[in-house]
Design an enzyme around this catalytic site. Structure first.
Site, PDB file in Angstrom:
ATOM      1  N   ARG A  54       1.489  -6.242   1.572  1.00  0.00           N
ATOM      2  CA  ARG A  54       2.359  -7.152   1.909  1.00  0.00           C
ATOM      3  C   ARG A  54       3.551  -6.887   2.979  1.00  0.00           C
ATOM      4  NH1 ARG A  54      -1.333  -7.092  -0.619  1.00  0.00           N
ATOM      5  NH2 ARG A  54      -1.932  -7.894  -2.584  1.00  0.00           N
ATOM      6  N   TYR A  56     -13.099  -4.691  -7.812  1.00  0.00           N
ATOM      7  CA  TYR A  56     -12.333  -4.491  -8.806  1.00  0.00           C
ATOM      8  C   TYR A  56     -12.359  -5.859  -9.636  1.00  0.00           C
ATOM      9  CZ  TYR A  56      -8.412  -2.607  -5.160  1.00  0.00           C
ATOM     10  OH  TYR A  56      -7.970  -1.247  -4.768  1.00  0.00           O
ATOM     11  N   GLU A  73       8.170  -8.630  -4.521  1.00  0.00           N
ATOM     12  CA  GLU A  73       7.178  -9.286  -3.513  1.00  0.00           C
ATOM     13  C   GLU A  73       7.790 -10.657  -3.095  1.00  0.00           C
ATOM     14  OE1 GLU A  73       2.876 -10.618  -3.387  1.00  0.00           O
ATOM     15  OE2 GLU A  73       2.956  -8.787  -4.252  1.00  0.00           O
ATOM     16  N   SER A  81       3.089 -13.576  -8.366  1.00  0.00           N
ATOM     17  CA  SER A  81       3.219 -11.745  -8.688  1.00  0.00           C
ATOM     18  C   SER A  81       4.603 -11.368  -8.169  1.00  0.00           C
ATOM     19  CB  SER A  81       2.667 -10.445  -7.909  1.00  0.00           C
ATOM     20  OG  SER A  81       0.712 -11.201  -8.043  1.00  0.00           O
TER      21      SER A  81
END
Length: 344
Positions: A160, A190, A324, A228
């Protein structure tokens, strides 16, 4: 051009009723020289869809909304080179490539925001990051007024993170060129993707990613949020082992050498915060990593809730979460701690 005060409600997915002094929309590259000459002394805030912004106060400067559009494709033999303008929808670009039998981005479906925001954040999901496909980035340097081309190797991509958050933070992203190899291979490591099996098609992966995200993440049009809110934290191997002994169900993922990535949403959930409310803000009842505007939330509600989440997780696990989401103050980017200091 719109002048003061201009509502930022259409330009932040948290649905906060903040305002900016001035708002400009960039629709054509030919606008850049005049915009730069008039604003070169005061860096504007570059905004796409505002899907990763928390405006904590009225913005005292100029907001520049990137609406440059266009997608072109070049056949490079072993790969497709896809060039997209910064104002294009990211999810729209994913759909565009898949519709034309150019797979690779399916794991990154339904990530909100524009193409211009993607390299800044080095967006990622389900085992894939933008950096794996980035060929180059084109930007406008607000200091010099010049256009610069960045090979992927110069973008300093991290988790990120990128050079556009640091040394090149005064650059406006004009376009992004992606390299999509024709020798496509599915990435299924995942979550629910593993159940698809190695024979999964790009379309099947795309549909599963979209279904999974829709089941966990609220639609900002219905419930204000910025996706998020916190990054997945990284800890040393020794700390990860100690946490795993105490919490055997703790999800862990390998990161850089010597570091282990933890699931921030799991930590928040285990701290008993899923569904927690503070004023008009809440921790989403289905995905603890997402803070939501339950209706009429103020920026202070969200900031104080974020601080509460961070404090509880640190108390219980000894792990400090980092936002974030970009926290914006009245004059530019700020931090959770700076905003809290002003509130207290």
């Amino acid at each position: 051009m719109s002048t003061s005060p201009v509502s930022l409600l259409p330009f932040n997915t948290f649905g906060l009723a903040q305002h900016a002094r001035t708002l400009l929309v960039l629709e054509r590259r030919s606008q850049l020289p005049e915009l730069w000459r008039s604003l070169r002394e005061a860096l504007p805030l570059f905004v796409g869809e505002g899907s990763n912004l928390l405006f904590t106060a009225p913005f005292e400067g100029t907001v520049l909304v990137n609406r440059l559009r266009g997608i072109t494709v070049t056949d490079a033999g072993d790969a497709w080179l896809v060039r997209a303008e910064g104002g294009e929808s990211w999810h729209g670009l994913v759909c565009h490539t898949l519709e034309r039998d150019m797979p690779g981005l399916e794991n990154l479906a339904l990530i909100p925001g524009t193409v211009g925001a993607a390299p800044i954040q080095n967006i990622g999901a389900y085992g894939i990051e933008l950096a794996q496909f980035c060929e180059s980035v084109e930007s406008f340097d607000w200091d010099s007024g010049e256009i610069r081309h960045w090979p992927a190797a110069d973008c300093a991509f991290g988790y990120r993170d990128s050079v556009f958050k640091h040394a090149a933070r005064r650059h406006l992203i004009l376009s992004l060129t992606l390299r999509l190899p024709k020798d496509w291979r599915p990435v299924l490591g995942y979550g629910p993707l593993a159940a698809l099996g190695e024979a999964a098609s790009p379309a099947q992966i795309f549909e599963q990613v979209c279904a999974t995200r829709r089941s966990k993440l609220p639609d900002p049009a219905l419930l204000g949020n910025a996706g998020s809110f916190f990054k997945n934290p990284k800890v040393g191997e020794a700390q990860a082992e100690a946490l795993k002994l105490a919490w055997p169900a703790l999800p862990v993922y390998p990161a850089e050498p010597g570091l282990i990535k933890l699931a921030a949403g799991w930590l928040i959930d285990q701290a008993g915060l899923k569904g927690c409310r503070l004023g008009g803000a809440g921790v989403h009842e289905h995905q603890a990593l997402v803070l939501v505007n339950l209706g009429g939330a103020t920026a202070e509600d969200i900031v104080r809730l974020a601080a509460l989440v961070r404090e509880r997780v640190e108390q219980q696990f000894g792990v400090r979460l980092e936002p974030e989401v970009r926290v914006m103050g009245p004059r530019g980017e700020s931090s959770l701690d700076e905003v809290l200091a002003c509130l207290n």
